[in-house]
Design an enzyme around this catalytic site. Structure first.
Site, mmCIF file in Angstrom:
data_model
loop_
_atom_site.group_PDB
_atom_site.id
_atom_site.type_symbol
_atom_site.label_atom_id
_atom_site.label_comp_id
_atom_site.label_asym_id
_atom_site.label_seq_id
_atom_site.Cartn_x
_atom_site.Cartn_y
_atom_site.Cartn_z
ATOM 1 N N ARG A 35 0.802 -1.224 0.000
ATOM 2 C CA ARG A 35 0.000 0.000 0.000
ATOM 3 C C ARG A 35 0.839 1.281 0.000
ATOM 4 O O ARG A 35 0.322 2.358 -0.268
ATOM 5 C CB ARG A 35 -0.942 0.009 1.191
ATOM 6 C CG ARG A 35 -0.274 0.193 2.536
ATOM 7 C CD ARG A 35 -1.299 0.229 3.663
ATOM 8 N NE ARG A 35 -0.657 0.391 4.961
ATOM 9 C CZ ARG A 35 -1.331 0.427 6.108
ATOM 10 N NH1 ARG A 35 -2.642 0.300 6.103
ATOM 11 N NH2 ARG A 35 -0.687 0.589 7.255
ATOM 12 N N HIS A 37 5.272 1.639 0.399
ATOM 13 C CA HIS A 37 6.627 1.586 -0.163
ATOM 14 C C HIS A 37 7.109 0.147 -0.226
ATOM 15 O O HIS A 37 7.026 -0.576 0.779
ATOM 16 C CB HIS A 37 7.622 2.368 0.706
ATOM 17 C CG HIS A 37 7.254 3.800 0.927
ATOM 18 N ND1 HIS A 37 7.270 4.734 -0.077
ATOM 19 C CD2 HIS A 37 6.870 4.456 2.046
ATOM 20 C CE1 HIS A 37 6.911 5.913 0.416
ATOM 21 N NE2 HIS A 37 6.662 5.769 1.705
ATOM 22 N N LYS A 51 20.412 2.774 10.820
ATOM 23 C CA LYS A 51 21.825 2.381 10.852
ATOM 24 C C LYS A 51 22.683 3.377 10.090
ATOM 25 O O LYS A 51 23.841 3.618 10.447
ATOM 26 C CB LYS A 51 22.017 0.970 10.266
ATOM 27 C CG LYS A 51 21.187 -0.107 10.948
ATOM 28 C CD LYS A 51 21.252 -0.044 12.468
ATOM 29 C CE LYS A 51 20.099 -0.787 13.116
ATOM 30 N NZ LYS A 51 18.831 -0.058 13.172
ATOM 31 N N ILE A 183 14.622 0.645 19.681
ATOM 32 C CA ILE A 183 14.325 1.874 18.946
ATOM 33 C C ILE A 183 14.674 3.095 19.790
ATOM 34 O O ILE A 183 15.372 4.012 19.336
ATOM 35 C CB ILE A 183 12.837 1.913 18.529
ATOM 36 C CG1 ILE A 183 12.542 0.811 17.506
ATOM 37 C CG2 ILE A 183 12.480 3.278 17.939
ATOM 38 C CD1 ILE A 183 11.063 0.645 17.171
ATOM 39 N N GLY A 184 14.219 3.112 21.041
ATOM 40 C CA GLY A 184 14.462 4.263 21.906
ATOM 41 C C GLY A 184 15.936 4.505 22.159
ATOM 42 O O GLY A 184 16.430 5.631 22.046
ATOM 43 N N GLU A 186 18.548 3.483 20.452
ATOM 44 C CA GLU A 186 19.303 3.842 19.251
ATOM 45 C C GLU A 186 19.148 5.326 18.930
ATOM 46 O O GLU A 186 20.128 6.012 18.625
ATOM 47 C CB GLU A 186 18.864 2.980 18.067
ATOM 48 C CG GLU A 186 19.391 1.558 18.135
ATOM 49 C CD GLU A 186 19.012 0.701 16.946
ATOM 50 O OE1 GLU A 186 19.398 -0.492 16.933
ATOM 51 O OE2 GLU A 186 18.346 1.205 16.004
ATOM 52 N N ASP A 309 6.115 -8.903 12.037
ATOM 53 C CA ASP A 309 5.651 -8.094 13.172
ATOM 54 C C ASP A 309 4.169 -8.254 13.464
ATOM 55 O O ASP A 309 3.745 -8.196 14.616
ATOM 56 C CB ASP A 309 5.952 -6.619 12.924
ATOM 57 C CG ASP A 309 7.434 -6.284 13.070
ATOM 58 O OD1 ASP A 309 8.219 -7.188 13.406
ATOM 59 O OD2 ASP A 309 7.797 -5.116 12.850
ATOM 60 N N ALA A 317 13.330 -7.990 11.834
ATOM 61 C CA ALA A 317 13.258 -8.183 10.385
ATOM 62 C C ALA A 317 13.716 -9.576 9.978
ATOM 63 O O ALA A 317 13.115 -10.219 9.113
ATOM 64 C CB ALA A 317 14.109 -7.122 9.682
ATOM 65 N N HIS A 442 43.642 -14.731 14.952
ATOM 66 C CA HIS A 442 44.264 -13.711 15.805
ATOM 67 C C HIS A 442 44.949 -12.669 14.932
ATOM 68 O O HIS A 442 45.588 -13.033 13.948
ATOM 69 C CB HIS A 442 45.296 -14.367 16.723
ATOM 70 C CG HIS A 442 46.085 -13.382 17.539
ATOM 71 N ND1 HIS A 442 45.570 -12.802 18.685
ATOM 72 C CD2 HIS A 442 47.320 -12.848 17.366
ATOM 73 C CE1 HIS A 442 46.476 -11.973 19.184
ATOM 74 N NE2 HIS A 442 47.547 -11.992 18.396
#
Length: 463
Positions: A35, A37, A51, A183-184, A186, A309, A317, A442
């Site tokens: 509907r 994007h 990000k 979310i908060g 970040e 979700d 995701a 290493h």
């Protein structure tokens, strides 16, 4: 006349478009309805653009540390508009890639709003009017949106949700972030790094409440060191809005105090996009805005599935994508394994990064396991010191009886990349023996993963 498909996917986010492509690969005739994007929230308004913003903040932070690395940098600054423009460009590029992939795999893309009118039947409201299509199987991948709580509603001016914060109209001077989930925290990390006086209010007893308590505590220590103010076990009861300012009423320990901010970001969770789909009419069950499914994402309505979700936690995701593949294979007559929730990694891209998979130490004990816990700090790792990132911890939790890796938890530089090693280990049902015998290169940060396993069994070499 209605178009007929073997599988119709409603939504083109990381669950929907992946499901559509996998179905097409297996020979199904597939349609994908979107509907808004292509790429959904993740590519356009979530994972990817955030990000990109955080990368700009990371570079800005490192520029201020130039002297530590024997370098010099003058007139360090930023152009918020250019930072946002880069972020939007990255999102646009990837969303365009989704369209290319769907076309390449011969998936029919229909831009419009879908409503289920009967089992296997969909009406799509498009620019050209209503279009009727049928699908032998229908997959709901409609995602979720920001939760709006009474008295805390986002308005795009003084109070922002994640969409507003991704295209900020200004740089906040004094910022309140409500909620310290991924979310908060970040957004708090991004704006704090760029210079906002940032306060985070969390209703639970610690920031990043789904993470292991020890990891949350170490992350909080770094946030505070960076200048953030953290208020835990507190609730923002209401916001009084005035010209250019918001007065927040914050309740803690039964007392309410007020603080003024010029910007508020509300990050108090998400709600599933279940409205106007016709689900109730078909008999699909909805619990707290999410479609109820079984382990194979079946809704109980013949031929109707829900992934990502809209089907509930964890809201990630990569979980949606794997569910999409599983459902497409199921519809095509294959026999996929169900997704194991405890083997889905979680990553938070704040500074420092946080990543985890499986059970926390607390949850492992609550589940009745006798456990062995290993820890290895970044300060004991050569690569971390060379990078100038000596703050952090890798923690592993094992079943003392079987050696099963029950959980792994990390905080520090690049841990969102490191966690996948433990995820592969869990998928392969690895025990501590195989992990101990694995040769790690290493000097790398990944050596800490080895040392943490050794630590759980009293064999750590470098600490």
């Amino acid at each position: 006349m209605a178009q007929n498909f073997d599988m119709v996917v409603i939504g083109s986010g990381p669950g929907g478009y992946v499901c559509a492509i996998r179905g097409a690969q297996l020979g199904l005739k597939v349609a994908c309805i979107e509907r808004e994007h292509l790429g959904g929230i993740c590519l356009n308004w979530g994972c990817i653009p955030t990000k990109a913003l955080l990368r700009s903040a990371e570079v800005f932070h490192l520029m201020h540390r130039a002297k530590e690395f024997g370098l010099s940098a003058g007139q360090i600054g930023y152009d918020l508009g250019a930072v946002v423009q880069r972020s939007r460009g990255v999102a646009k590029q990837l969303a365009g890639g989704v369209g290319h992939l769907l076309k390449k795999n011969k998936v029919t893309v229909i831009m419009g709003e879908a409503t289920l009118t009967a089992p296997g039947k969909i009406s799509v409201k498009t620019d050209k009017g209503a279009e009727e299509i049928t699908g032998k199987a229908i997959v709901l991948a409609t995602g979720a949106r920001a939760r709006n709580l009474p008295e805390l509603e986002a308005d795009g001016d003084l109070v922002w949700n994640y969409k507003h914060a991704l295209q900020p109209p200004r740089m906040p001077k004094k910022l309140l972030v409500i909620g310290s989930g991924a979310i908060g925290i970040e957004f708090a990390s991004f704006f704090n790094t760029l210079g906002a006086d940032t306060t985070v209010v969390e209703v639970m007893d610690r920031v990043l409440p789904v993470e292991d308590a020890e990891i949350s505590a170490l992350a909080k220590k770094q946030f505070v060191k960076q200048g953030m103010k953290i208020i835990e076990k507190a609730t923002v009861k209401k916001l009084d809005r005035a010209s250019g300012k918001v007065t927040a009423h914050i309740e803690k320990d039964g007392k309410t105090e007020t603080q003024e901010f010029d910007t508020v970001i509300s990050a108090v969770g998400i709600v599933g996009n279940v409205e106007n789909l016709g689900l109730e009419k078909l008999g699909a069950k909805i619990d707290r805005t999410h479609v109820v499914t079984d382990e194979y994402c079946r809704t109980g309505v013949e031929g109707l599935y829900a992934i990502g979700d809209v089907a509930g936690a964890p809201w990630l995701a990569h979980k949606a994508s794997h569910e999409g593949v599983m459902v497409a294979e199921l519809i095509a007559g294959q026999h996929p394994h169900p997704i194991k929730p405890n083997s889905i990694p979680g990553c938070t891209y704040c500074n420092p990064q946080v990543a985890s998979v499986g059970l926390t130490e607390e949850k492992a004990k609550a589940a009745g396991y006798e456990i062995k816990v290993g820890r290895f700090p970044f300060i004991g790792n050569g690569k971390a010191i060379a990078l100038g990132e000596p703050e952090g911890l890798v923690k592993t939790v094992f079943d003392a009886k079987t050696g099963e890796l029950l959980g792994a938890h990390m905080v520090g530089a690049e841990v969102t990349e490191l966690i996948q090693g433990y995820v592969v280990g869990r998928t392969l049902e690895t025990t501590e023996a195989e992990l101990m015998e694995t040769v790690f290169p290493h000097p790398t940060l990944s050596e800490m993963m080895h040392e943490s396993v050794l630590s759980a069994y009293g064999r750590a070499i470098h600490f």
